[in-house]
Design a protein around this motif. Structure first.
Motif, mmCIF file in Angstrom:
data_model
loop_
_atom_site.group_PDB
_atom_site.id
_atom_site.type_symbol
_atom_site.label_atom_id
_atom_site.label_comp_id
_atom_site.label_asym_id
_atom_site.label_seq_id
_atom_site.Cartn_x
_atom_site.Cartn_y
_atom_site.Cartn_z
ATOM 1 N N ALA A 194 14.114 -14.821 -8.554
ATOM 2 C CA ALA A 194 13.276 -13.935 -9.368
ATOM 3 C C ALA A 194 14.168 -12.865 -9.983
ATOM 4 C CB ALA A 194 12.169 -13.301 -8.536
ATOM 5 N N ASN A 195 13.788 -12.411 -11.174
ATOM 6 C CA ASN A 195 14.557 -11.390 -11.876
ATOM 7 C C ASN A 195 13.858 -10.047 -11.922
ATOM 8 O OD1 ASN A 195 16.740 -13.129 -12.579
ATOM 9 N ND2 ASN A 195 15.482 -14.005 -14.209
ATOM 10 N N SER A 196 12.601 -10.007 -11.485
ATOM 11 C CA SER A 196 11.850 -8.753 -11.513
ATOM 12 C C SER A 196 10.860 -8.747 -10.362
ATOM 13 C CB SER A 196 11.104 -8.594 -12.844
ATOM 14 O OG SER A 196 10.057 -9.543 -12.943
ATOM 15 N N LEU A 197 10.357 -7.557 -10.064
ATOM 16 C CA LEU A 197 9.372 -7.443 -8.994
ATOM 17 C C LEU A 197 8.089 -8.176 -9.344
ATOM 18 C CD1 LEU A 197 9.877 -3.657 -8.186
ATOM 19 C CD2 LEU A 197 10.747 -5.606 -6.872
ATOM 20 N N GLN A 198 7.698 -8.126 -10.624
ATOM 21 C CA GLN A 198 6.477 -8.799 -11.044
ATOM 22 C C GLN A 198 6.578 -10.309 -10.915
ATOM 23 O OE1 GLN A 198 8.093 -6.410 -12.608
ATOM 24 N NE2 GLN A 198 6.762 -5.079 -13.847
ATOM 25 N N ASP A 199 7.807 -10.851 -11.034
ATOM 26 C CA ASP A 199 8.016 -12.295 -10.942
ATOM 27 C C ASP A 199 8.347 -12.754 -9.525
ATOM 28 O OD1 ASP A 199 7.620 -12.524 -13.668
ATOM 29 O OD2 ASP A 199 9.755 -12.278 -14.135
ATOM 30 N N ILE A 205 5.034 -6.938 -2.716
ATOM 31 C CA ILE A 205 5.240 -6.017 -3.834
ATOM 32 C C ILE A 205 4.594 -6.572 -5.096
ATOM 33 C CG2 ILE A 205 7.493 -6.968 -4.453
ATOM 34 C CD1 ILE A 205 6.344 -3.273 -4.665
ATOM 35 N N GLN A 206 4.647 -7.875 -5.298
ATOM 36 C CA GLN A 206 3.976 -8.471 -6.454
ATOM 37 C C GLN A 206 2.463 -8.263 -6.349
ATOM 38 O OE1 GLN A 206 3.344 -12.784 -6.819
ATOM 39 N NE2 GLN A 206 4.446 -12.721 -8.778
ATOM 40 N N GLN A 207 1.922 -8.437 -5.153
ATOM 41 C CA GLN A 207 0.488 -8.228 -4.952
ATOM 42 C C GLN A 207 0.105 -6.776 -5.203
ATOM 43 O OE1 GLN A 207 -1.164 -9.485 -1.147
ATOM 44 N NE2 GLN A 207 -2.873 -8.051 -1.361
ATOM 45 N N ARG A 208 0.890 -5.840 -4.681
ATOM 46 C CA ARG A 208 0.567 -4.419 -4.842
ATOM 47 C C ARG A 208 0.631 -4.008 -6.310
ATOM 48 N NH1 ARG A 208 0.328 -1.625 0.028
ATOM 49 N NH2 ARG A 208 1.397 -2.560 1.808
ATOM 50 N N ILE A 209 1.640 -4.488 -7.039
ATOM 51 C CA ILE A 209 1.758 -4.147 -8.451
ATOM 52 C C ILE A 209 0.584 -4.728 -9.222
ATOM 53 C CG2 ILE A 209 3.117 -4.563 -10.541
ATOM 54 C CD1 ILE A 209 5.628 -4.391 -8.808
ATOM 55 N N SER A 213 -2.324 -2.522 -11.216
ATOM 56 C CA SER A 213 -2.466 -2.631 -12.674
ATOM 57 C C SER A 213 -3.859 -3.031 -13.103
ATOM 58 C CB SER A 213 -1.461 -3.655 -13.221
ATOM 59 O OG SER A 213 -1.729 -4.951 -12.696
ATOM 60 N N LYS A 214 -4.702 -3.409 -12.132
ATOM 61 C CA LYS A 214 -6.070 -3.818 -12.461
ATOM 62 C C LYS A 214 -7.001 -2.620 -12.402
ATOM 63 C CE LYS A 214 -5.630 -8.534 -10.666
ATOM 64 N NZ LYS A 214 -6.093 -9.481 -9.619
ATOM 65 N N PRO A 215 -7.715 -2.326 -13.476
ATOM 66 C CA PRO A 215 -8.659 -1.208 -13.436
ATOM 67 C C PRO A 215 -9.844 -1.540 -12.546
ATOM 68 C CG PRO A 215 -8.898 -2.424 -15.492
ATOM 69 C CD PRO A 215 -7.694 -3.007 -14.790
ATOM 70 N N PRO A 254 3.974 5.744 5.682
ATOM 71 C CA PRO A 254 4.173 7.185 5.460
ATOM 72 C C PRO A 254 4.988 7.527 4.207
ATOM 73 C CG PRO A 254 5.706 6.425 7.114
ATOM 74 C CD PRO A 254 4.822 5.247 6.777
ATOM 75 N N PHE A 255 4.639 6.909 3.092
ATOM 76 C CA PHE A 255 5.268 7.221 1.815
ATOM 77 C C PHE A 255 4.201 7.147 0.733
ATOM 78 C CE2 PHE A 255 8.182 4.524 4.338
ATOM 79 C CZ PHE A 255 9.102 5.479 4.691
ATOM 80 N N HIS A 256 4.505 7.737 -0.418
ATOM 81 C CA HIS A 256 3.641 7.573 -1.584
ATOM 82 C C HIS A 256 4.052 6.308 -2.323
ATOM 83 C CE1 HIS A 256 1.599 11.419 -1.223
ATOM 84 N NE2 HIS A 256 2.764 11.999 -1.000
ATOM 85 N N PHE A 257 3.081 5.549 -2.792
ATOM 86 C CA PHE A 257 3.379 4.275 -3.444
ATOM 87 C C PHE A 257 4.236 4.463 -4.690
ATOM 88 C CE2 PHE A 257 1.794 0.551 -6.114
ATOM 89 C CZ PHE A 257 2.641 -0.350 -5.500
#
Length: 343
Positions: A194-199, A205-209, A213-215, A254-257
């Motif tokens: 993969a070349n990006s987090l979205q891919d 991380i792909q699920q969280r992104i 991004s979904k309203p 214990p972090f902000h996303f």
């Protein structure tokens, strides 16, 4: 010498654990078979779906995951609060979601009158089931046996699917948790698939992104929170980023996303072969707050699994846990001191 699982998983030391399991002989039993051209990619979704279902039943939260072609990673948190608050009804109901249980247990759920002997038997079962519902070992057993059975059915064969027992690492402290989650989420990028987090398919991380991004409509609940079957527990979402620490038990990650996204994007770009080892800009706020140098962080993000063995955290914390259960040495002192200079 192999360390007993009860010495590797101790909720009094930390509720966070990194678990890894590989396919037998490291074969690509969840990927593409180059010899036959057959694809087993769909099995990666099996693992994710099963893990999420079990997390909803067991008192276990999923912080991060990455399912590769021949192995998978999970970062799990034992939900101590929920586990301690389970009623007898909750224990039986949850256990029967995974296992057949006994006729006595089913009578109990149906509010039927039990004899003294049946009640004694049920009390023993409930005590055992309650302990298991907070056990990573039982969680992993339920996950791996299900996948192994389903894959063998598909291949019309018998035999081992997984290579021995799973490996676990205790994550002591927020720095260890952060480094491990980053290591897991960046697995596809590190492997060059993969070349990006979205891919980065089949990663948390792909699920969280995607979810971010979904309203969502005001007042509405995520689809994962509803279940068409009232007899099943609703699917539990990934453990949320809480941004703060409440008391001695970490309430969520214990972090902000937004900080995590900033740091993982920076780290991912920094370790790619076609990029320099750093980005000529200010450090992410999360690194600065934890007092971790960029150079030490890059090494940790690249080689987390090699730097540490069964325990990860400040050197003093690792030694304390090792001393508690016996053992002569810990691995990762140099890296621990670099990541945790004040530890």
């Amino acid at each position: 010498m192999t360390t007993a699982r009860r010495h590797l998983i101790d909720v009094n030391s930390t509720p966070y654990y990194h678990v890894i399991h590989r396919c037998v002989r490291r074969a690509y039993l969840c990927g593409e078979d180059e010899n036959t051209g057959r694809s087993y990619e769909h099995r990666r979704a099996w693992i994710i779906d099963r893990a999420k279902r079990l997390a909803s039943i067991f008192c276990i939260d999923i912080c991060a995951y990455a399912v590769m072609s021949n192995h998978y990673h999970l970062v799990l948190k034992i939900d101590v609060q929920t586990h301690q608050s389970l009623s007898h009804q909750d224990v039986v109901f949850r256990w029967l979601q995974v296992y057949s249980g006994s006729l006595v247990a089913k009578k109990f759920l149906n509010d039927e009158v039990l004899t003294d002997a049946e009640q004694l038997l049920l009390d023993t079962d409930i005590a055992n089931w309650h302990e298991r519902l907070g056990s990573i070992s039982w969680f992993m057993s339920s996950l791996n046996q299900y996948i192994s059975h389903k894959a063998n059915q598909e291949d019309d064969c018998k035999g081992a699917f997984w290579d021995g027992r799973f490996r676990s690492q205790a994550l002591i402290g927020e720095q260890a948790l952060l480094a491990c989650m980053m290591y897991v989420d960046l697995n596809p990028i590190r492997a060059g698939v993969a070349n990006s987090l979205q891919d980065s398919d089949y990663t948390s991380i792909q699920q969280r992104i995607g979810e971010a991004s979904k309203p969502t409509l005001s007042g509405s609940q995520p689809s994962s929170q509803s279940s068409p079957d009232a007899k099943k527990l609703p699917l539990k979402p990934l453990l949320a980023f809480a941004g703060t620490i409440q008391g001695s038990i970490l309430a969520g990650i214990p972090f902000h996303f937004i900080d995590y996204l900033d740091l993982i994007d920076w780290t991912g770009r920094a370790i790619r072969n076609d990029k320099p080892g750093f980005i000529p800009s200010s450090q992410p706020s999360l690194l600065a707050r934890l007092n971790i140098s960029t150079e030490s962080w890059i090494i940790s993000a690249k080689e987390f699994n090699r730097q540490y063995s069964g325990i990860c955290g400040r050197w003093s914390d690792m030694c304390a846990m090792k001393q508690k259960y016996g053992g002569k040495w810990c691995r990762g002192k140099a890296q621990s001191e670099a990541l945790h200079p004040n530890g």
